[in-house]
Enzyme design. Structure first.
Site, PDB file in Angstrom:
ATOM      1  N   TYR A 142       0.703  -1.170  -0.172  1.00  0.00           N
ATOM      2  CA  TYR A 142      -0.139  -0.078  -0.119  1.00  0.00           C
ATOM      3  C   TYR A 142       0.958   1.230   0.028  1.00  0.00           C
ATOM      4  O   TYR A 142       0.343   2.379  -0.252  1.00  0.00           O
ATOM      5  CB  TYR A 142      -0.917   0.063   1.263  1.00  0.00           C
ATOM      6  CG  TYR A 142      -1.990  -0.851   1.048  1.00  0.00           C
ATOM      7  CD1 TYR A 142      -2.206  -1.866  -0.041  1.00  0.00           C
ATOM      8  CD2 TYR A 142      -2.818  -1.337   2.089  1.00  0.00           C
ATOM      9  CE1 TYR A 142      -3.083  -2.819  -0.043  1.00  0.00           C
ATOM     10  CE2 TYR A 142      -3.455  -2.584   2.334  1.00  0.00           C
ATOM     11  CZ  TYR A 142      -3.822  -3.116   1.070  1.00  0.00           C
ATOM     12  OH  TYR A 142      -4.885  -4.260   0.916  1.00  0.00           O
ATOM     13  N   LYS A 192       4.009 -15.177   1.792  1.00  0.00           N
ATOM     14  CA  LYS A 192       4.169 -16.001   0.226  1.00  0.00           C
ATOM     15  C   LYS A 192       5.539 -16.288  -0.307  1.00  0.00           C
ATOM     16  O   LYS A 192       6.073 -15.850  -1.332  1.00  0.00           O
ATOM     17  CB  LYS A 192       3.259 -15.513  -0.910  1.00  0.00           C
ATOM     18  CG  LYS A 192       1.928 -15.400  -0.502  1.00  0.00           C
ATOM     19  CD  LYS A 192       1.176 -16.749  -0.700  1.00  0.00           C
ATOM     20  CE  LYS A 192       0.908 -17.184  -2.431  1.00  0.00           C
ATOM     21  NZ  LYS A 192       0.345 -18.559  -2.396  1.00  0.00           N
ATOM     22  N   ASP A 225      -2.089 -17.905   1.698  1.00  0.00           N
ATOM     23  CA  ASP A 225      -3.361 -18.602   0.955  1.00  0.00           C
ATOM     24  C   ASP A 225      -3.777 -19.719   1.994  1.00  0.00           C
ATOM     25  O   ASP A 225      -4.990 -20.049   2.299  1.00  0.00           O
ATOM     26  CB  ASP A 225      -3.176 -19.017  -0.444  1.00  0.00           C
ATOM     27  CG  ASP A 225      -1.910 -19.900  -0.425  1.00  0.00           C
ATOM     28  OD1 ASP A 225      -1.156 -19.677   0.273  1.00  0.00           O
ATOM     29  OD2 ASP A 225      -1.738 -20.509  -1.580  1.00  0.00           O
ATOM     30  N   ASP A 249      -4.722  -7.341   5.939  1.00  0.00           N
ATOM     31  CA  ASP A 249      -5.804  -6.688   5.476  1.00  0.00           C
ATOM     32  C   ASP A 249      -7.029  -7.579   5.325  1.00  0.00           C
ATOM     33  O   ASP A 249      -8.136  -7.446   5.557  1.00  0.00           O
ATOM     34  CB  ASP A 249      -5.713  -5.715   4.507  1.00  0.00           C
ATOM     35  CG  ASP A 249      -6.867  -4.624   4.189  1.00  0.00           C
ATOM     36  OD1 ASP A 249      -7.801  -4.649   4.767  1.00  0.00           O
ATOM     37  OD2 ASP A 249      -6.767  -4.003   3.106  1.00  0.00           O
ATOM     38  N   ASP A 253      -9.922  -9.090   8.197  1.00  0.00           N
ATOM     39  CA  ASP A 253     -11.273  -8.997   7.879  1.00  0.00           C
ATOM     40  C   ASP A 253     -11.926 -10.429   8.027  1.00  0.00           C
ATOM     41  O   ASP A 253     -13.122 -10.596   8.557  1.00  0.00           O
ATOM     42  CB  ASP A 253     -11.557  -8.325   6.598  1.00  0.00           C
ATOM     43  CG  ASP A 253     -12.150  -6.825   6.870  1.00  0.00           C
ATOM     44  OD1 ASP A 253     -11.379  -6.437   7.857  1.00  0.00           O
ATOM     45  OD2 ASP A 253     -12.324  -6.273   5.892  1.00  0.00           O
TER      46      ASP A 253
END
Ligand code: NAD
Length: 368
Positions: A142, A192, A225, A249, A253
């Site tokens: 970001y 990852k 993942d 992020d 959530d």
């Protein structure tokens, strides 16, 4: 010695409504537990824009840098939708995070027994769940440069850069390990590393910090993942999850929704220790300003009150009092008291924001 200081920025929409209940809780701890705070209040978001023409005045920013902790309600609303990006209420929040350098975002996913049926997962998978996601908040995809959209070979190309320095990984890893020591002493780090160099570095640095200073904490690694899958398959296997800005992020959530309503979710954003040893800190509910219910007495103040409980634990080292407050909320929910957002089909008679505050104060009183 002077009292610890709190800056309250209630903000917009339901922010001031839920913060009114937090103020009553703060007063209760001052009166009944001799835990007094020097509380000041100021404007943020649309409320600040209306008065100062900016979502956060410089004086407010300066105050936020001086106090022991900031408590924020919520910012935003339809009235400000057409403002230029640089003037939007959310800029106030981003400025606070940036200038306080709040690099470690703590998002608990805790499932109160009485609300286990609210989860989209089966009761036995979520009942008693208590995990904490530590998300790096000030770097990664970001913020990385270069970024932007430009034209290459007659077509547009969108670019963001996923970039982490060793020191950025080091400091957020320490924050996760410290936290784990106060909980069940387990950290699972997610990246990852199978497909991203930044993930390989992330894993290396987390291992180095662990070996150097936190070998007593159980550490595991998982690809993000798989982490997402495990969060919905068997979330109770985790204690603290450490991850970067982008994956955090999404994963936070996802974890939040394991537990039901937005009105129940607190958060903390922590930075480096100040001279007095306390971290720079801002505590806020996860929800927004909820314009659809503003002024109706329907807002659930619990997320904001639980954010204050996090302040007690992480800024003021009052874990026992934080637990007292969390237990009070648990007992209120167990007794069937519900704001409208916590009602199941067929249930009637929700309590108002103030009545929820009354019930929590009564449960605190009963805890003495
Ligand atoms: P929201 O979180 O404000 O509301 C989403 C839904 O959840 C609404 O139906 C709302 O009524 C409900 N809800 C939220 N908090 C609740 C509570 N405490 N009790 C009961 N019900 C609650 O998200 P949104 O509608 O997408 O955004 C509204 C405004 O808030 C926008 O301007 C957005 O930019 C802003 N926002 C601010 C923050 C923040 O301040 N941190 C976060 C998210 C959104």
């Amino acid at each position: 010695m002077s009292n610890p200081s709190l800056l309250i920025l209630a903000g917009d929409g339901i922010g001031p409504e839920v913060m009114d209940e937090v103020k009553r809780v703060i007063d209760w701890f001052g009166d009944k537990r001799d835990l007094k705070f020097d509380v000041s209040e100021d404007l943020v978001g649309g409320a600040a824009y209306d008065v100062h023409g900016t979502a956060l005045a410089d004086e407010t920013m300066a105050k936020a840098l001086e106090v022991d902790a900031v408590l924020l309600g919520a910012v935003g609303g339809p009235k400000y939708d057409d403002l230029d990006f640089s003037l939007k209420p959310e800029r106030g929040l981003l400025r606070l995070r940036k200038e306080m350098d709040l690099f470690s975002n703590l998002r608990p996913a805790q499932c109160f027994d009485a609300l286990a049926d609210f989860s989209s997962l089966k009761r036995d998978i979520v009942a008693g769940l208590d995990i904490m996601i530590v998300r790096e908040l000030t770097s990664g995809s970001y913020f990385g440069e270069p970024r932007g959209i430009h034209v290459e070979n007659n077509e547009r190309v969108g670019i963001n850069t996923h970039r982490y320095t060793e020191s950025e990984i080091d400091r957020v890893a320490r924050s996760a390990f410290e936290l784990a020591r106060r909980r069940n002493n387990k950290v699972c780090s997610m990246e990852k590393a199978n497909v991203m160099e930044a993930g390989i570095l992330w894993r290396d640095v987390v291992n180095e910090v662990h070996q150097a200073d936190y070998a007593d904490v159980e550490l595991s690694h998982m690809y993000a993942d798989n982490g997402a899958m495990q969060l919905v398959r068997a979330p109770k296997q985790f204690d603290v999850i450490l991850t970067d800005n982008l994956f955090g992020d999404i994963l936070s959530d996802c974890a939040a929704m394991l537990t039901g309503s937005l009105g129940m979710l607190p958060s903390a954003s922590l930075g480096a220790p100040m001279e007095n040893g306390r971290p720079k800190a801002m505590y806020e509910p996860v929800h927004g300003s909820a314009p659809d219910i503003t002024g109706m007495g329907k807002a659930n103040p619990t997320a904001c009150i639980l954010s204050f409980a996090m302040a007690l634990r992480y800024s003021f080292d009052k874990g026992d009092e934080a637990t007292r407050l969390e237990n009070a909320i648990e007992s209120v929910l167990a007794s069937g008291v519900r704001t409208a957002d916590l009602m199941q089909a067929g249930e009637t008679n929700p309590v108002s924001t103030t009545e929820m505050g009354d019930a929590i104060l009564a449960a605190l009183e009963a805890s003495l």
